[in-house]
Design a protein around this motif. Structure first.
Motif, short mmCIF file in Angstrom:
data_model
loop_
_atom_site.label_atom_id
_atom_site.label_comp_id
_atom_site.label_asym_id
_atom_site.label_seq_id
_atom_site.Cartn_x
_atom_site.Cartn_y
_atom_site.Cartn_z
N ASN A 207 -2.58 -4.51 4.20
CA ASN A 207 -2.38 -3.37 5.07
C ASN A 207 -2.80 -2.09 4.38
O ASN A 207 -2.09 -1.59 3.55
CB ASN A 207 -0.90 -3.27 5.47
N PRO A 208 -3.99 -1.58 4.65
CA PRO A 208 -4.84 -2.00 5.74
C PRO A 208 -5.86 -3.06 5.37
O PRO A 208 -6.32 -3.15 4.24
CB PRO A 208 -5.59 -0.70 6.07
N ASP A 221 -5.84 -3.21 0.71
CA ASP A 221 -4.59 -3.27 -0.02
C ASP A 221 -4.23 -4.75 -0.13
O ASP A 221 -4.73 -5.56 0.67
CB ASP A 221 -3.50 -2.49 0.73
#
Ligand code: ADP
Ligand code: MG
Length: 394
Positions: A207-208, A221
């Protein structure tokens, strides 16, 4: 076990999950050199701690210094590193005390076209891993789950087979991903699901998850938690453990073979058996108290282990009372009594101590305590023990 983003990305690269180039740095000079080596117009300096929310988090005494910084030159990279290294980063996930930044990751800047969310966890009810994807990337997924759960798409998969092509096509259609991006997504998702199973992950969260301007799906991430009970199968992962990121009392407990989880309450519990430890916590709460920890000393606990357990419990500044609840099966009550007396000599009980002993050699154990100069409040059963310990701190 949790690992850092840069470690997770290294594992991703080996597993064929696409990530950008990045270099870990432990000094500002290394950060500068890393920017030069990457040789890109844009890079990102990212604090490496075992907690998310770094982009919005900031350094303790410097609200301007965020945990993720875009940099356009080697000097800017060096400055960002100076602002982060050795400092305490506070994010929504670290709590107010924050977490010290010992290393940073200098990563190639990404030309982001779309930000998505992707995560895999084990769905216990379905007894399978579940892949979750959402268009709501970059924001807190917990909030999405609560307010707009329909925006999270889910696909369960068989760990032996992996995710199937039709499932990926279905997801791409719903997420409006087509053309080259859909091909990239297919490879990405299959590799990530395989990684999750192969490495015995408990959680993998990206995320993201982004689609860049060239239509490539990339993990921007990476948060991974491994199943501790499967770590013995993965010698290659052992070196990735960073004890500095873990609760010192939990690290100590693990060294002594104790199952210990620190909690926020003030009644410390020392129990043998995980089930008994759970019910002890329940009954403390039922009678209006708050447990300071979960602690299972195990069936065959010896004097050293139990003494160490007391050291850990009493080392918690929140501890206002201790409840010892032992059902002596394999562990004899006399062992626990010996340890209690030993601990009182070595550490000293400066808080009320409630003891409920039952089982093997209970009479001898009780007698040992009575003959000692340890100040004990004796309880006859679980309810009695819980009431007495709650009353002791009232
Ligand atoms: P955290 O979740 O701890 O805040 P992320 O790794 O998700 O940290 O980074 C925060 C934000 O920073 C991302 O949502 C993304 O917008 C941006 N970002 C992170 N890495 C890069 C990168 N390599 N290039 C461009 N932007 C990035
Ligand atoms: Mg993130």
């Amino acid at each position: 076990m949790k690992i850092h983003e840069f470690q997770a990305k290294q594992l991703f690269r080996e597993a064929g999950v696409p990530v950008l180039e990045g270099i870990v740095a432990r000094t500002p000079a290394e950060a500068k050199a890393a920017f030069e080596k990457l040789d890109q117009p844009l890079a990102v300096v990212k604090a490496q701690i075992h907690a998310g929310g770094r982009g919005k988090g900031h350094i303790a005494d410097n609200p301007e210094q965020k945990g993720v910084v875009l940099v356009r030159s080697a000097d800017e990279a060096e400055a960002a590193a100076t602002g982060l290294l050795g400092k305490t980063l506070i994010t929504i996930q670290t709590g107010p005390e924050g977490q010290k930044v010992n290393q940073i990751f200098v990563e190639q800047g990404c030309n982001i076209a779309r930000e998505l969310y992707m995560g895999i966890v084990l769905d216990r009810a379905a007894a399978r891993p579940v892949l979750m994807v959402s268009t709501e990337g970059g924001v807190e997924i917990e909030k999405v789950a609560e307010e707009t759960p329909e925006l999270i798409l889910k696909e369960h998969f068989d760990p032996a087979v992996g995710i199937e092509a039709y499932q990926v096509r279905k997801l791409c259609k719903k997420l409006d991903i087509s053309g080259p991006a859909a091909r990239s997504a297919g490879k990405f998702i299959a590799a990530l699901c395989r990684f999750y199973v192969d490495k015995d992950c408990a959680m993998a969260e990206i995320n993201p998850l982004v689609i860049d301007s060239e239509g490539r799906m990339l993990a921007l991430d990476a948060k991974i938690t491994f199943d501790d009970n499967a770590l013995f199968r993965h010698k290659e992962l052992h070196d990735l453990r960073d004890l500095e990121e873990e609760d010192p009392s939990e690290v100590r407990a693990a060294k002594s073979g104790l199952s210990y989880v620190k909690l926020d309450g003030n009644i410390a519990c020392l129990v043998n058996g995980a089930g008994l430890a759970m019910s002890t916590m329940d009954i403390i709460k039922y009678h209006g108290g708050e447990p300071a920890n979960f602690l299972d000393v195990g069936g065959g606990a010896n004097t050293e282990q139990v003494t160490e357990a007391f050291r850990i419990l009493l080392g918690d500044p929140n501890c206002k009372a201790v409840l010892v609840n032992i059902f002596g099966g394999i562990a004899r009550c006399t062992t626990i009594a010996t340890a209690l007396i030993e601990a009182s000599k070595q550490v000293g009980f400066n808080v009320p101590l409630v003891v409920r002993l039952e089982g093997t050699e209970v009479e001898e154990g009780r007698q040992m305590l009575a003959d000692s100069d340890v100040d004990v409040i004796t309880a006859v059963d679980l309810t009695d023990a819980a009431k007495k310990v709650v009353a002791a701190i009232a």
